[in-house]
Design a protein around this motif. Structure first.
Motif, PDB file in Angstrom:
ATOM      1  N   GLY A  99      -6.657  12.129 -12.623  1.00 11.50           N
ATOM      2  CA  GLY A  99      -5.465  12.913 -12.314  1.00 11.50           C
ATOM      3  C   GLY A  99      -5.299  13.145 -10.819  1.00 11.50           C
ATOM      4  O   GLY A  99      -6.187  12.859 -10.018  1.00 11.50           O
ATOM      5  N   LEU A 100      -4.134  13.651 -10.452  1.00 11.45           N
ATOM      6  CA  LEU A 100      -3.820  13.968  -9.059  1.00 11.45           C
ATOM      7  C   LEU A 100      -3.375  15.427  -9.021  1.00 11.45           C
ATOM      8  O   LEU A 100      -2.317  15.781  -9.535  1.00 11.45           O
ATOM      9  N   LEU A 101      -4.203  16.262  -8.424  1.00  5.35           N
ATOM     10  CA  LEU A 101      -3.940  17.696  -8.392  1.00  5.35           C
ATOM     11  C   LEU A 101      -2.810  18.037  -7.423  1.00  5.35           C
ATOM     12  O   LEU A 101      -2.524  17.275  -6.485  1.00  5.35           O
ATOM     13  N   PRO A 102      -2.154  19.192  -7.622  1.00  2.00           N
ATOM     14  CA  PRO A 102      -1.109  19.620  -6.692  1.00  2.00           C
ATOM     15  C   PRO A 102      -1.638  19.633  -5.254  1.00  2.00           C
ATOM     16  O   PRO A 102      -2.735  20.127  -4.990  1.00  2.00           O
ATOM     17  N   GLY A 103      -0.875  19.051  -4.345  1.00  2.00           N
ATOM     18  CA  GLY A 103      -1.252  19.008  -2.935  1.00  2.00           C
ATOM     19  C   GLY A 103      -2.143  17.834  -2.560  1.00  2.00           C
ATOM     20  O   GLY A 103      -2.341  17.568  -1.378  1.00  2.00           O
ATOM     21  N   ASP A 104      -2.686  17.129  -3.547  1.00  2.00           N
ATOM     22  CA  ASP A 104      -3.571  15.998  -3.252  1.00  2.00           C
ATOM     23  C   ASP A 104      -2.778  14.730  -2.939  1.00  2.00           C
ATOM     24  O   ASP A 104      -1.611  14.602  -3.308  1.00  2.00           O
ATOM     25  N   THR A 105      -3.460  13.790  -2.283  1.00  2.00           N
ATOM     26  CA  THR A 105      -2.857  12.523  -1.884  1.00  2.00           C
ATOM     27  C   THR A 105      -3.589  11.379  -2.566  1.00  2.00           C
ATOM     28  O   THR A 105      -4.810  11.376  -2.651  1.00  2.00           O
ATOM     29  N   LEU A 106      -2.827  10.408  -3.037  1.00  2.00           N
ATOM     30  CA  LEU A 106      -3.379   9.192  -3.642  1.00  2.00           C
ATOM     31  C   LEU A 106      -2.928   8.002  -2.815  1.00  2.00           C
ATOM     32  O   LEU A 106      -1.747   7.865  -2.507  1.00  2.00           O
ATOM     33  N   GLN A 127       0.871  -1.171   0.000  1.00  2.00           N
ATOM     34  CA  GLN A 127       0.000   0.000   0.000  1.00  2.00           C
ATOM     35  C   GLN A 127       0.909   1.223   0.000  1.00  2.00           C
ATOM     36  O   GLN A 127       1.843   1.315   0.786  1.00  2.00           O
ATOM     37  N   LEU A 128       0.627   2.126  -0.920  1.00  2.00           N
ATOM     38  CA  LEU A 128       1.451   3.313  -1.079  1.00  2.00           C
ATOM     39  C   LEU A 128       0.597   4.561  -0.907  1.00  2.00           C
ATOM     40  O   LEU A 128      -0.556   4.593  -1.338  1.00  2.00           O
ATOM     41  N   THR A 129       1.178   5.560  -0.272  1.00  2.00           N
ATOM     42  CA  THR A 129       0.535   6.858  -0.130  1.00  2.00           C
ATOM     43  C   THR A 129       1.426   7.865  -0.842  1.00  2.00           C
ATOM     44  O   THR A 129       2.586   8.039  -0.479  1.00  2.00           O
ATOM     45  N   TYR A 130       0.895   8.482  -1.875  1.00  2.00           N
ATOM     46  CA  TYR A 130       1.649   9.373  -2.753  1.00  2.00           C
ATOM     47  C   TYR A 130       1.079  10.783  -2.634  1.00  2.00           C
ATOM     48  O   TYR A 130      -0.108  10.991  -2.868  1.00  2.00           O
ATOM     49  N   VAL A 131       1.923  11.737  -2.266  1.00  2.00           N
ATOM     50  CA  VAL A 131       1.503  13.144  -2.155  1.00  2.00           C
ATOM     51  C   VAL A 131       2.130  13.911  -3.308  1.00  2.00           C
ATOM     52  O   VAL A 131       3.346  13.889  -3.491  1.00  2.00           O
ATOM     53  N   ASN A 132       1.291  14.593  -4.079  1.00  2.00           N
ATOM     54  CA  ASN A 132       1.768  15.367  -5.216  1.00  2.00           C
ATOM     55  C   ASN A 132       2.200  16.754  -4.748  1.00  2.00           C
ATOM     56  O   ASN A 132       1.371  17.632  -4.528  1.00  2.00           O
ATOM     57  N   HIS A 133       3.504  16.957  -4.613  1.00  2.00           N
ATOM     58  CA  HIS A 133       4.037  18.264  -4.231  1.00  2.00           C
ATOM     59  C   HIS A 133       4.394  19.114  -5.445  1.00  2.00           C
ATOM     60  O   HIS A 133       4.835  20.257  -5.282  1.00  2.00           O
ATOM     61  N   SER A 134       4.223  18.573  -6.643  1.00  2.00           N
ATOM     62  CA  SER A 134       4.569  19.344  -7.838  1.00  2.00           C
ATOM     63  C   SER A 134       3.504  20.411  -8.091  1.00  2.00           C
ATOM     64  O   SER A 134       2.387  20.309  -7.594  1.00  2.00           O
ATOM     65  N   PRO A 135       3.821  21.390  -8.901  1.00  2.00           N
ATOM     66  CA  PRO A 135       2.828  22.408  -9.237  1.00  2.00           C
ATOM     67  C   PRO A 135       1.873  21.948 -10.351  1.00  2.00           C
ATOM     68  O   PRO A 135       0.991  22.694 -10.757  1.00  2.00           O
ATOM     69  N   ASP A 136       2.058  20.723 -10.820  1.00  2.00           N
ATOM     70  CA  ASP A 136       1.283  20.221 -11.955  1.00  2.00           C
ATOM     71  C   ASP A 136       0.333  19.101 -11.561  1.00  2.00           C
ATOM     72  O   ASP A 136       0.601  18.334 -10.632  1.00  2.00           O
ATOM     73  N   LYS A 137      -0.747  18.987 -12.307  1.00  2.00           N
ATOM     74  CA  LYS A 137      -1.646  17.839 -12.180  1.00  2.00           C
ATOM     75  C   LYS A 137      -0.940  16.629 -12.791  1.00  2.00           C
ATOM     76  O   LYS A 137      -0.353  16.714 -13.869  1.00  2.00           O
ATOM     77  N   LEU A 138      -0.960  15.503 -12.089  1.00  2.00           N
ATOM     78  CA  LEU A 138      -0.337  14.277 -12.589  1.00  2.00           C
ATOM     79  C   LEU A 138      -1.409  13.372 -13.188  1.00  2.00           C
ATOM     80  O   LEU A 138      -2.424  13.109 -12.555  1.00  2.00           O
ATOM     81  N   ASN A 139      -1.169  12.879 -14.395  1.00  2.00           N
ATOM     82  CA  ASN A 139      -2.088  11.949 -15.039  1.00  2.00           C
ATOM     83  C   ASN A 139      -1.601  10.510 -14.941  1.00  2.00           C
ATOM     84  O   ASN A 139      -2.321   9.585 -15.300  1.00  2.00           O
ATOM     85  N   TYR A 140      -0.377  10.341 -14.475  1.00  2.00           N
ATOM     86  CA  TYR A 140       0.181   9.003 -14.282  1.00  2.00           C
ATOM     87  C   TYR A 140       1.344   9.080 -13.296  1.00  2.00           C
ATOM     88  O   TYR A 140       1.890  10.155 -13.039  1.00  2.00           O
ATOM     89  N   ILE A 141       1.684   7.914 -12.752  1.00  2.00           N
ATOM     90  CA  ILE A 141       2.838   7.781 -11.860  1.00  2.00           C
ATOM     91  C   ILE A 141       3.728   6.695 -12.445  1.00  2.00           C
ATOM     92  O   ILE A 141       3.230   5.647 -12.879  1.00  2.00           O
ATOM     93  N   LEU A 142       5.029   6.931 -12.470  1.00  2.00           N
ATOM     94  CA  LEU A 142       5.976   5.947 -12.973  1.00  2.00           C
ATOM     95  C   LEU A 142       6.708   5.277 -11.813  1.00  2.00           C
ATOM     96  O   LEU A 142       7.080   5.947 -10.849  1.00  2.00           O
ATOM     97  N   MET A 143       6.890   3.989 -11.921  1.00  2.00           N
ATOM     98  CA  MET A 143       7.647   3.232 -10.920  1.00  2.00           C
ATOM     99  C   MET A 143       8.628   2.320 -11.655  1.00  2.00           C
ATOM    100  O   MET A 143       8.251   1.630 -12.607  1.00  2.00           O
ATOM    101  N   HIS A 144       9.872   2.313 -11.219  1.00  2.00           N
ATOM    102  CA  HIS A 144      10.877   1.445 -11.830  1.00  2.00           C
ATOM    103  C   HIS A 144      10.790   0.034 -11.262  1.00  2.00           C
ATOM    104  O   HIS A 144      10.628  -0.144 -10.058  1.00  2.00           O
ATOM    105  N   LEU A 145      10.922  -0.937 -12.143  1.00  2.00           N
ATOM    106  CA  LEU A 145      10.989  -2.350 -11.756  1.00  2.00           C
ATOM    107  C   LEU A 145      12.421  -2.800 -12.038  1.00  2.00           C
ATOM    108  O   LEU A 145      12.693  -3.598 -12.932  1.00  2.00           O
ATOM    109  N   TYR A 146      13.357  -2.259 -11.272  1.00  2.00           N
ATOM    110  CA  TYR A 146      14.783  -2.461 -11.547  1.00  2.00           C
ATOM    111  C   TYR A 146      15.211  -3.925 -11.673  1.00  2.00           C
ATOM    112  O   TYR A 146      16.025  -4.234 -12.536  1.00  2.00           O
ATOM    113  N   PRO A 147      14.716  -4.843 -10.851  1.00  2.00           N
ATOM    114  CA  PRO A 147      15.189  -6.230 -10.990  1.00  2.00           C
ATOM    115  C   PRO A 147      14.884  -6.838 -12.362  1.00  2.00           C
ATOM    116  O   PRO A 147      15.540  -7.783 -12.780  1.00  2.00           O
TER     117      PRO A 147
END
Length: 156
Positions: free
Chosen positions: A128-135, A43-63
């Motif tokens: 989307g995830l607006l600036p200051g919002d939490t997902l 379970q992840l809690t993501y807070v958008n601190h950017s000034p932009d609305k996010l339409n996606y989140i990227l996560m690396h699968l390094y292994p």
């Protein structure tokens, strides 16, 4: 001199609107030693601190970078190295599902996602995830543990 330069960098970052995303993780992980596999619920809690609305989140699968056919494999082959063994079984992370999580921690609607090059997960945010919002979202996944890594060797 170093102290002044470091201070200048901090002040400059503040002047140009420096921000950093905030992500907190909770994971329940089970190790099956004989199968060489981890099974996990995250379970992840993501807070958008950017000034932009996010339409996606990227996560690396390094292994997953050490699988045949990935960009890392192609780069090794183009540099004249043998690349990764085609006979090597696939290892790494397999995402089984992504979903929203409510404030009580209960699973909600499914989230759409795509995986690029076997190494980059793109989690689509329908509204989307607006600036200051939490997902709050969850990922269920498995990790097939390889027998060994030999970084920099042709037969990884």
């Amino acid at each position: 001199m170093i102290r002044k330069c470091g201070m200048l960098m901090l002040v400059t970052a503040g002047l140009f609107g420096y921000w950093q995303q905030d992500v907190a993780y909770k994971m329940t992980v089970h190790l099956d030693e004989s199968a060489r596999e981890l099974t996990a619920a995250s379970q992840l809690t993501y807070v958008n601190h950017s000034p932009d609305k996010l339409n996606y989140i990227l996560m690396h699968l390094y292994p997953n970078a050490f699988n045949n056919g990935t960009i890392a494999d192609q780069v090794a082959r183009s540099a004249g190295r043998a690349g990764f063994a085609k006979s090597k079984p696939r290892t790494g992370i397999t995402v089984q599902e992504a979903f929203l999580v409510d404030t009580s921690g209960q699973a909600g609607a499914e989230l759409s996602y795509r995986i690029y090059d076997d190494t980059l997960l793109r989690l689509e945010l329908a509204s989307g995830l607006l600036p200051g919002d939490t997902l709050r979202y969850g990922l269920n996944w498995q990790y097939k543990i390889p027998e060994h890594y030999e970084i920099g060797r042709a037969h990884v």
